[in-house]
Design a protein around this motif. Structure first.
Motif, PDB file in Angstrom:
ATOM      1  N   ALA A   6      -2.336  -1.529 -12.363  1.00 50.85           N
ATOM      2  CA  ALA A   6      -3.748  -1.789 -12.050  1.00 50.85           C
ATOM      3  C   ALA A   6      -3.962  -1.787 -10.537  1.00 50.85           C
ATOM      4  O   ALA A   6      -4.940  -1.211 -10.036  1.00 50.85           O
ATOM      5  N   ALA A   7      -3.035  -2.421  -9.800  1.00 49.72           N
ATOM      6  CA  ALA A   7      -3.154  -2.461  -8.341  1.00 49.72           C
ATOM      7  C   ALA A   7      -2.963  -1.071  -7.745  1.00 49.72           C
ATOM      8  O   ALA A   7      -3.642  -0.696  -6.774  1.00 49.72           O
ATOM      9  N   PHE A   8      -2.068  -0.294  -8.332  1.00 54.05           N
ATOM     10  CA  PHE A   8      -1.822   1.057  -7.838  1.00 54.05           C
ATOM     11  C   PHE A   8      -3.063   1.932  -8.043  1.00 54.05           C
ATOM     12  O   PHE A   8      -3.506   2.631  -7.121  1.00 54.05           O
ATOM     13  N   VAL A   9      -3.629   1.895  -9.231  1.00 56.41           N
ATOM     14  CA  VAL A   9      -4.809   2.711  -9.531  1.00 56.41           C
ATOM     15  C   VAL A   9      -5.976   2.305  -8.636  1.00 56.41           C
ATOM     16  O   VAL A   9      -6.712   3.159  -8.107  1.00 56.41           O
ATOM     17  N   ALA A  10      -6.153   0.991  -8.433  1.00 57.95           N
ATOM     18  CA  ALA A  10      -7.245   0.524  -7.582  1.00 57.95           C
ATOM     19  C   ALA A  10      -7.079   1.037  -6.150  1.00 57.95           C
ATOM     20  O   ALA A  10      -8.056   1.438  -5.506  1.00 57.95           O
ATOM     21  N   ALA A  11      -5.834   1.031  -5.655  1.00 57.65           N
ATOM     22  CA  ALA A  11      -5.583   1.521  -4.300  1.00 57.65           C
ATOM     23  C   ALA A  11      -5.835   3.021  -4.202  1.00 57.65           C
ATOM     24  O   ALA A  11      -6.445   3.504  -3.239  1.00 57.65           O
TER      25      ALA A  11
END
Length: 342
Positions: free
Chosen positions: A118-123
């Motif tokens: 989730a953090a990767f996609v958001a970044a």
């Protein structure tokens, strides 16, 4: 912004190289002749190991010299040549072992696949150039981010608290630069310091200025979080301190921040030097004459800043680089193995 840390340049050479030259001119020549043909992996010199090995060998040789003042100079030079050759061979094998170990460790990291998706996609969605990547490129970027976050220490400064959003936004942009070059481009250093906002560098060489980012030769990258967020949010203004400072780290990978990073084997350094020098001179003339330019005037500061400014502009508004400097744009496409306009 770049700083030279850990050693100072004297006539374009490091203290370790100068120490070898102090012993004898012949030993200095021998060291360079052996060193320039060793420690090459995937087309890139392992400069950090090389310089460290040179320094250790220089100190050992100097100590040996002072411990045997009665020996004839000819015999001493002969012994030193043997010691130096042995040391360089040992350094070569150590570098081979370290390279093997890094590859093994990275393979294990990728097998574990530990990542906050989730953090990767958001970044990724927060960085225009990363958002435009196709599925295969996103998978490669994900792998690079896994390794980057495992190998780099991201630390908050000035009371700033680092969380996943901070780590992933920095990692995605840093890894975007090396998407086709490989994470080994960032070998030899560990720390990323993040300040809450623009910060003042106390080092005398920085003249007490206020910065959005700093890259240190052989050392850390420091970033302003507010500027990093602003740089990622507007993907068309050509201002991105994360891309800028990590481009400096690519430039520094061969031990010199001079606007010429270690180039892939299929690129001609002479062509790079010629085209970049002409474009740098042209930008400097435009700035001196007060003409508006699509390229940030800060790039006219020196060749190292020119490369860093062009790199961030290449990923944020590539059409500006192609319009102003078509030959340089083509070289950046070939170097980064990416074309943000495609």
């Amino acid at each position: 912004m770049l700083l030279v840390g850990g050693f100072k340049y004297v006539g374009g050479r490091t203290g370790a190289k100068l120490a070898l030259d102090v012993v004898t001119g012949e030993l200095g020549v021998l060291a360079d002749a052996i060193v320039e043909q060793s420690l090459c992996f995937t087309g890139r010199k392992q400069t950090g190991l090389l310089e460290a090995g040179r320094q250790r060998l220089a100190l050992a040789t100097l100590a040996h010299h002072h411990a045997r003042p009665g020996f004839r100079e000819e015999a001493l030079v002969h012994e030193q040549r043997e010691e130096l050759a042995f040391g360089l061979v040992h350094a070569h094998h150590s570098a081979v072992l370290l390279t093997w170990w890094r590859r093994w460790r990275r393979k294990r990291l990728l097998q574990s696949g530990k990542l906050d998706d989730a953090a990767f996609v958001a970044a990724v969605e927060g960085v225009r150039a990363a958002r435009a990547l196709d599925a295969a490129s996103r998978r490669r970027l994900r792998e690079l981010v896994i390794v980057f976050l495992a190998e780099k220490e991201i630390t908050g400064m000035g009371g700033f608290s680092v969380d996943d959003r901070v780590c992933y936004l920095i990692a995605v942009q840093a890894c975007l630069l090396v998407l086709e070059l490989g994470i080994e481009c960032y070998d030899g250093w560990t720390s990323v310091y993040v300040y809450p906002g623009s910060f003042r560098e106390a080092d005398g060489e920085a003249e007490g200025g206020v910065f959005a980012g700093v890259a240190m030769q052989g050392g850390a990258v420091a970033l302003s979080w507010t500027d990093a967020v602003d740089g990622a949010a507007d993907g068309r203004d050509g201002f991105n301190p994360v891309l800028h400072e990590f481009a400096h780290k690519l430039d520094m990978a061969d031990g010199a921040a001079n606007g010429v990073p270690p180039l892939p084997d299929d690129m001609d350094p002479a062509e790079w030097g010629r085209e970049f020098a002409d474009a740098f001179a042209e930008l400097g003339k435009d700035v001196d004459d007060g003409r508006r330019t699509r390229i940030d005037p800060y790039g006219a500061t020196n060749p190292a800043e020119f490369f860093a400014v062009l790199s961030e502009t290449f990923f944020e508004k590539p059409q500006a680089v192609r319009k102003e400097m078509p030959a340089v744009h083509e070289l950046l496409v070939r170097y980064y193995r990416q074309d943000p306009m495609a």
